[in-house]
Design a protein around this motif. Structure first.
Motif: not given
Length: 292
Positions: A198-215
């Motif tokens: 996975a490339r950095p943009l995909r990691i950010a949009s698919r892995v990181i952002l869903p986890a911090v969406w509440p914040a």
């Protein structure tokens, strides 16, 4: 001896009953005290403003006539739309810029990142009008940049200038919650996603952002609430064509001395603020994982 024990028992029972009673009275006094202060300092002025909206300029009761006249005015309708427009654009700008800054500070370590975090936190402690003043020195009608370029960059007196100044001041309200959320994010998930190609943009949009969406959702709701009531930035930007509800309340009450119409506008602003606050609380409650 049995007589002494028998006489002591009622006294002990009376003492044990009195202690919870005194505790309840103390708790009640501690609760009533702040409520009285809030009622006098906040509730009474709000109630007075709402009641004043049903009078005319001479303080005579006229029912909903002042409301009808105020709501039908084109300037009020334009200010209402402009308030929502500036707040929505500012919130979007804060979310975009704040998310990017938080990503860089959390996942791209560099020398001096802690200093940048402290500077971002310090911006919140500054008066909001300092931001448009500083930007006005650079991009205002007689600013450094506009003067040196033949007055081509004078956007500070437009909606874009107001939004820019608002974003500059309120972005820390997005950055700080996201940094706290990123600090709790397991970096092992990033390593796994990276090892799978996975490339950095995909990691950010698919892995990181869903986890911090509440914040992120809570930060965006809070930013919308704060920018909805912003007055100092709009005033000191000097954008004459950008008239929001807080600005219209100021000019109607202080300059025109029409306190009845100003009370109508203040009540509308109050309803907007309460709606934004309920939205913020709903978002926080929806994503609350602590069970509070």
């Amino acid at each position: 001896m049995s007589t002494a024990v028998a006489s002591a028992t009622p006294a002990a029972t009376t003492t044990s009953v009195a202690r919870p009673t005194l505790s309840r009275l103390r708790d009640g006094a501690l609760l009533i005290g702040p409520l009285v202060v809030l009622a006098l300092s906040l509730g009474y002025p709000l109630a007075l403003a709402v009641s004043r909206s049903f009078t005319d300029r001479d303080d005579n009761y006229v029912g909903t006539r002042t409301w009808a006249n105020a709501v039908s005015e084109a300037s009020v309708q334009k200010a209402f739309v402009r308030t929502l427009e500036v707040s929505a654009l500012s919130t979007v700008g804060c979310v975009v810029v704040g998310t990017f800054v938080a990503f860089v500070l959390a996942f791209i370590p560099f020398s001096g990142s802690s200093v940048v975090v402290r500077i971002i936190e310090a911006v919140v402690s500054l008066p909001s009008f300092l931001i448009p003043l500083a930007l006005g020195v650079l991009f205002g009608p007689v600013g450094v940049v506009s003067s040196s370029t033949g007055h081509r960059f004078t956007f500070m007196s437009s909606v874009f200038g107001v939004v820019l100044a608002t974003v500059a001041f309120y972005t820390p309200f997005v950055v700080r919650p996201l940094l706290a959320a990123f600090s709790q994010f397991p970096t092992a998930q990033i390593d796994v996603a990276s090892s799978l190609g996975a490339r950095p943009l995909r990691i950010a949009s698919r892995v990181i952002l869903p986890a911090v969406w509440p914040a992120l959702a809570a930060a965006a709701s809070l930013t919308f609430l704060l920018t909805l009531n912003e007055f100092g930035i709009v005033l000191f930007t000097g954008a004459k064509d950008v008239v929001t509800l807080p600005m219209l309340i100021y000019t109607t009450s202080i300059i025109s001395s029409d306190f009845a119409t100003a009370a109508v506008l203040a009540t509308i602003q109050l309803m907007l603020s309460l709606s934004a606050y309920l939205l913020y609380r709903a978002v926080v409650r929806r994503f609350d994982t602590t069970g509070a």
